[in-house]
Design an enzyme around this catalytic site. Structure first.
Site, PDB file in Angstrom:
ATOM      1  N   GLU A 257       0.885  -1.178   0.000  1.00 45.81           N
ATOM      2  CA  GLU A 257       0.000   0.000   0.000  1.00 45.81           C
ATOM      3  C   GLU A 257       0.912   1.214   0.000  1.00 45.81           C
ATOM      4  O   GLU A 257       1.543   1.522   1.012  1.00 45.81           O
ATOM      5  CB  GLU A 257      -0.904  -0.009   1.238  1.00 45.81           C
ATOM      6  CG  GLU A 257      -1.850  -1.198   1.324  1.00 45.81           C
ATOM      7  CD  GLU A 257      -2.930  -1.197   0.266  1.00 45.81           C
ATOM      8  OE1 GLU A 257      -3.166  -0.137  -0.352  1.00 45.81           O
ATOM      9  OE2 GLU A 257      -3.528  -2.262   0.027  1.00 45.81           O
TER      10      GLU A 257
ATOM     11  N   CYS B 202      -2.489   8.945   2.642  1.00 45.00           N
ATOM     12  CA  CYS B 202      -2.193   8.413   1.299  1.00 45.00           C
ATOM     13  C   CYS B 202      -3.327   8.722   0.339  1.00 45.00           C
ATOM     14  O   CYS B 202      -3.104   8.968  -0.842  1.00 45.00           O
ATOM     15  CB  CYS B 202      -1.962   6.915   1.379  1.00 45.00           C
ATOM     16  SG  CYS B 202      -3.304   6.023   2.162  1.00 45.00           S
TER      17      CYS B 202
HETATM   18  P1  NAD Z   1       8.719   4.887   4.265  1.00 44.93           P
HETATM   19  O1  NAD Z   1       8.714   4.061   3.033  1.00 44.93           O
HETATM   20  O2  NAD Z   1       9.826   5.837   4.455  1.00 44.93           O
HETATM   21  O3  NAD Z   1       8.733   3.942   5.557  1.00 44.93           O
HETATM   22  C1  NAD Z   1       7.712   3.000   5.798  1.00 44.93           C
HETATM   23  C2  NAD Z   1       8.245   1.920   6.717  1.00 44.93           C
HETATM   24  O4  NAD Z   1       9.250   1.179   6.040  1.00 44.93           O
HETATM   25  C3  NAD Z   1       8.904   2.441   7.991  1.00 44.93           C
HETATM   26  O5  NAD Z   1       8.535   1.601   9.053  1.00 44.93           O
HETATM   27  C4  NAD Z   1      10.381   2.324   7.690  1.00 44.93           C
HETATM   28  O6  NAD Z   1      11.200   2.191   8.826  1.00 44.93           O
HETATM   29  C5  NAD Z   1      10.407   1.062   6.857  1.00 44.93           C
HETATM   30  N1  NAD Z   1      11.556   0.916   5.957  1.00 44.93           N
HETATM   31  C6  NAD Z   1      12.274   1.890   5.362  1.00 44.93           C
HETATM   32  N2  NAD Z   1      13.223   1.340   4.562  1.00 44.93           N
HETATM   33  C7  NAD Z   1      13.076  -0.003   4.664  1.00 44.93           C
HETATM   34  C8  NAD Z   1      13.742  -1.116   4.073  1.00 44.93           C
HETATM   35  N3  NAD Z   1      14.746  -0.955   3.222  1.00 44.93           N
HETATM   36  N4  NAD Z   1      13.333  -2.352   4.386  1.00 44.93           N
HETATM   37  C9  NAD Z   1      12.300  -2.532   5.239  1.00 44.93           C
HETATM   38  N5  NAD Z   1      11.637  -1.529   5.844  1.00 44.93           N
HETATM   39  C10 NAD Z   1      12.020  -0.271   5.555  1.00 44.93           C
HETATM   40  O7  NAD Z   1       7.303   5.593   4.308  1.00 44.93           O
HETATM   41  P2  NAD Z   1       6.779   6.676   5.369  1.00 44.93           P
HETATM   42  O8  NAD Z   1       7.450   7.973   5.064  1.00 44.93           O
HETATM   43  O9  NAD Z   1       6.859   6.113   6.745  1.00 44.93           O
HETATM   44  O10 NAD Z   1       5.222   6.768   5.008  1.00 44.93           O
HETATM   45  C11 NAD Z   1       4.663   7.710   4.144  1.00 44.93           C
HETATM   46  C12 NAD Z   1       4.280   7.039   2.840  1.00 44.93           C
HETATM   47  O11 NAD Z   1       3.360   5.991   3.093  1.00 44.93           O
HETATM   48  C13 NAD Z   1       3.569   7.987   1.881  1.00 44.93           C
HETATM   49  O12 NAD Z   1       4.090   7.805   0.579  1.00 44.93           O
HETATM   50  C14 NAD Z   1       2.113   7.518   1.931  1.00 44.93           C
HETATM   51  O13 NAD Z   1       1.375   7.784   0.760  1.00 44.93           O
HETATM   52  C15 NAD Z   1       2.291   6.054   2.157  1.00 44.93           C
HETATM   53  N6  NAD Z   1       1.065   5.462   2.728  1.00 44.93           N
HETATM   54  C16 NAD Z   1       0.290   4.669   1.940  1.00 44.93           C
HETATM   55  C17 NAD Z   1      -0.900   4.143   2.429  1.00 44.93           C
HETATM   56  C18 NAD Z   1      -1.792   3.284   1.568  1.00 44.93           C
HETATM   57  O14 NAD Z   1      -2.687   2.657   2.103  1.00 44.93           O
HETATM   58  N7  NAD Z   1      -1.591   3.232   0.254  1.00 44.93           N
HETATM   59  C19 NAD Z   1      -1.291   4.437   3.751  1.00 44.93           C
HETATM   60  C20 NAD Z   1      -0.468   5.256   4.524  1.00 44.93           C
HETATM   61  C21 NAD Z   1       0.711   5.771   4.011  1.00 44.93           C
END
Ligand code: NAD
Length: 512
Positions: A246, A280
Site C-alpha cells: 500500500e 495516502c
Molecule cells: P517509508 O517508506 O519511508 O517507511 C515506511 C516503513 O518502512 C517504515 O517503518 C520504515 O522504517 C520502513 N523501511 C524503510 N526502509 C526499509 C527497508 N529498506 N526495508 C524494510 N523496511 C524499511 O514511508 P513513510 O514515510 O513512513 O510513510 C509515508 C508514505 O506511506 C507515503 O508515501 C504515503 O502515501 C504512504 N502510505 C500509503 C498508504 C496506503 O494505504 N496506500 C497508507 C499510509 C501511508
C-alpha cells in the site's frame, strides 16, 4: 518483546536507540530500541513456535480475542487517542478516528474472517473431472511481517495486523521509527486481552530492522512510500514470499459543472486537510470544469482561510495539526515555492508557520500547470493545487497522467455520468460525490494501481493475502473413472472436443 544484546549487524551509523519526538512541540518524549537483525530473528523464532496453537484455535477461538480487543479499544479510547496525538501531531479529533477504526476492524474481522476463509466447494463442467469433488481451502502463511508508516500510527500499523491474526498467523509489526509508541501500546493491549504469548510482537527500529524482518517472515504487508515498497517487493520476489504493498498517491478530484459545489468544497477540504494532508488517499490535485472554476476556487478559499492551525488540546480545538516527519516541511515548502516561482499563486498560506512545532499554513494554489512538482509528486501536506479544465475528457486525461493510481473523486449530480468517468480513471478506488468514506467500508477492497501498490486491504482480498490456498480434488473410492487417460488417445479427441464445446460453448464466429 525481546531486546537482548544478541549478535548485531547494526552498522556504527545506526544508533542503538531512537528518540521519538512530539512534532507539535519538538520535545523528545521517549527512546525506543533499534532492534538488530539477530533480535528480529529471535522474535520470529518465538512467533513461529507460537503460531500452530494459535491457528488451532479456529476462527471462533481467535474471534474471542478480537472481541476483547474491540472492548479494549472502546475502554481505552482516550489513552490511545492521546498516544497517537503525542507522537504524530494530528488533532485529537483525527486521532479518535484511528481508534474508531480499531473498534471497526477488530469487530469486522472477528465476524468475517471465517466467512472469507471458509472451504469453498467448486463445481466444474470439465469432462476431465466428471464426478469428482473439488474444493478450495486456506491455510495461514505462518509468521507475517507488517511494516507500517508514520502517518497513521494505529490504522496503517496494528489495523493491518488484525486480519493477519484473524487468519491464524503470528504477526510481527515493525512500526515507523517516527511513531512507534502506539504500536507498543497495542502490544500492551494484546497482553491485557490475554493473547497467547509471542503470537504478536513489535519490532521497534529503523529501516535496518524492517529489512531484517523481510528476510525472516513467510509473508509481508507493507504500507509506506513507493521507493521503499519497490525495494521490499524486490527482496520478497527473490525470497518468493507473498507481499502486499500500500504505497503513495497523488489523488485527483474532478469537479464537473453540474456538481453540488458547496458539498464538493466541504468534502474536498476534509479530504485534502485530513491529518494535515498526510494521508495516502488525501486529495492532492483538483481539476474543475471552466464554467464553475471561479466559484469553486472562491468556496475553497474561504474554507482554507477559516482553518485554525496549531496544536490540538482537546476536541474541536484545531483544524490542522503539525506535520509529523521533519523532512515533510522541506517537501511541502519546495512544492509551494517551486509552483510560485513557475507562475502559480498561493491564494492562502504558502509558508512554514513561525514558532515551535512543525506547522505549515494551509495553502491553496491556483494558476498551476500539470508539469509542476505540486501536481506530479506526492506532497503529503496541507496544500491543494486547483486547475481549470475545458471538460470532463481533459480532466480524465490529466487525472490519469500520473505515476500513481490510488484513489480519485468525481463530483457531478449525474451519478450515471460519474460512474462512466470512474471506468475511465486509473485508480484503485473512485468515490462519486464523496471522499475517504470508502476506507470505513471494510467489505470494499482498497488498493492502488501503478506506483500506488499491489494487492489490497479490506474485503476478501484483504485477508486472503495472509493465507496459502490449497485446491483439493477428491475421487471417491470405487468411483468409475471412465475418462481417465481418455484425452491422450487420438481416437477420443473428436468426442472430447465436441463434449467440451457442448459444455462451454462453440468456437463459432471466430472471425475478427
Ligand atoms: P517509508 O517508506 O519511508 O517507511 C515506511 C516503513 O518502512 C517504515 O517503518 C520504515 O522504517 C520502513 N523501511 C524503510 N526502509 C526499509 C527497508 N529498506 N526495508 C524494510 N523496511 C524499511 O514511508 P513513510 O514515510 O513512513 O510513510 C509515508 C508514505 O506511506 C507515503 O508515501 C504515503 O502515501 C504512504 N502510505 C500509503 C498508504 C496506503 O494505504 N496506500 C497508507 C499510509 C501511508
Amino acid at each position: 518483546m525481546t531486546t537482548t544484546a544478541a549478535s548485531s549487524k547494526r552498522t556504527p551509523a545506526e544508533p542503538a536507540v531512537i528518540q521519538v519526538e512530539n512534532p507539535s512541540t519538538g520535545a523528545v518524549i521517549q527512546e525506543i530500541p533499534n532492534l538488530t537483525e539477530a533480535q528480529v530473528a529471535e522474535l520470529v523464532v518465538r512467533a513461529r513456535a507460537a503460531q500452530p496453537a494459535w491457528a488451532a484455535l479456529g476462527f471462533d477461538g481467535r474471534a474471542r480475542y478480537l472481541r476483547r480487543m474491540q472492548k479494549w479499544f472502546i475502554d481505552n479510547t482516550e489513552r490511545i487517542t492521546h498516544q497517537i496525538h503525542d507522537e504524530n501531531g494530528k488533532s485529537i479529533d483525527e486521532a479518535t478516528i484511528e481508534v474508531m477504526y480499531g473498534v471497526l476492524a477488530s469487530s469486522f474481522w472477528a465476524k468475517n474472517a471465517g466467512k472469507y476463509l471458509a472451504d469453498e466447494k467448486v463445481s466444474s463442467r470439465s469432462p476431465f473431472v466428471l464426478g469428482r469433488k473439488l474444493l478450495i481451502r486456506y491455510e495461514p502463511l505462518g509468521v507475517v511481517g507488517v511494516i507500517g508508516p508514520w502517518n497513521n500510527p494505529l490504522l496503517n500499523n496494528f489495523g493491518d495486523v488484525i486480519p493477519a491474526l484473524a487468519a491464524g498467523n503470528s504477526v510481527i509489526l515493525k512500526p515507523s521509527e517516527v511513531t512507534p509508541l502506539t504500536s507498543l501500546l497495542m502490544a500492551e493491549m494484546c497482553l491485557a486481552v490475554g493473547l497467547p504469548a509471542d503470537v504478536f510482537a513489535v519490532a521497534t527500529g529503523a529501516a535496518g530492522t524492517g529489512a531484517a524482518l523481510v528476510e525472516q517472515v513467510d509473508g509481508l504487508m507493507f504500507t509506506g512510500s513507493t521507493r521503499t515498497g519497490k525495494k521490499i517487493a524486490g527482496r520478497c520476489g527473490e525470497r518468493l514470499i507473498p507481499v502486499s504493498l500500500e504505497l503513495g498517491g497523488k489523488d485527483p478530484v474532478i469537479v464537473l459543472a453540474d456538481a453540488d459545489l458547496e458539498r464538493a468544497a466541504n468534502v474536498t477540504l476534509f479530504s485534502a486537510m485530513h491529518n494535515t494532508g498526510q494521508t495516502c488517499t488525501s486529495s492532492e490535485r483538483v481539476y474543475v470544469e471552466a464554467p464553475v472554476y471561479d466559484e469553486f476556487v472562491a468556496l475553497m478559499t474561504s474554507r482554507f482561510e477559516s482553518l485554525r492551525v496549531g496544536e490540538s488540546t482537546g476536541f474541536g480545538t484545531s483544524d490542522a495539526g503539525s506535520l509529523t516527519f521533519p523532512p515533510q516541511l522541506d517537501i511541502v515548502s519546495r512544492h509551494v515555492d517551486e509552483a510560485v516561482q513557475e507562475g502559480a499563486t498561493a491564494v492562502t498560506g504558502g509558508r512554514v508557520k513561525p514558532g515551535p512545532g512543525r506547522f505549515f499554513e494551509p495553502t491553496l494554489l491556483t494558476g498551476v500547470t500539470q508539469d509542476m512538482a505540486c501536481m506530479r509528486e506526492e506532497t503529503f501536506g496541507p496544500t491543494l493545487p486547483i486547475m481549470k479544465v475545458a471538460d470532463a475528457d481533459e480532466a480524465v486525461r490529466l487525472a490519469n497522467d500520473s505515476a500513481y493510481g490510488l484513489q480519485a473523486a468525481v463530483w457531478t449530480k449525474d451519478t450515471t455520468k460519474g460512474q462512466e468517468i470512474a471506468r475511465k480513471l486509473q485508480a484503485g478506488t473512485v468515490t462519486i460525490n464523496d471522499a475517504l468514506a470508502n476506507y470505513f467500508a471494510l467489505e470494499l477492497p482498497m488498493g492502488g494501481w501503478k506506483d500506488s501498490g499491489l494487492g489490497a486491504r479490506h474485503g476478501k482480498d484483504g485477508i486472503r493475502k495472509f493465507v496459502n490456498r490449497q485446491s483439493v480434488l477428491v475421487t471417491r473410492f470405487g468411483q468409475k473413472n471412465e475418462l481417465h487417460g481418455m484425452p491422450f488417445k487420438a481416437k477420443n479427441f473428436g468426442v472430447l472436443t465436441k463434449l467440451i464445446s457442448t459444455l462451454y460453448g462453440h468456437p463459432r464466429n471466430t472471425k475478427a
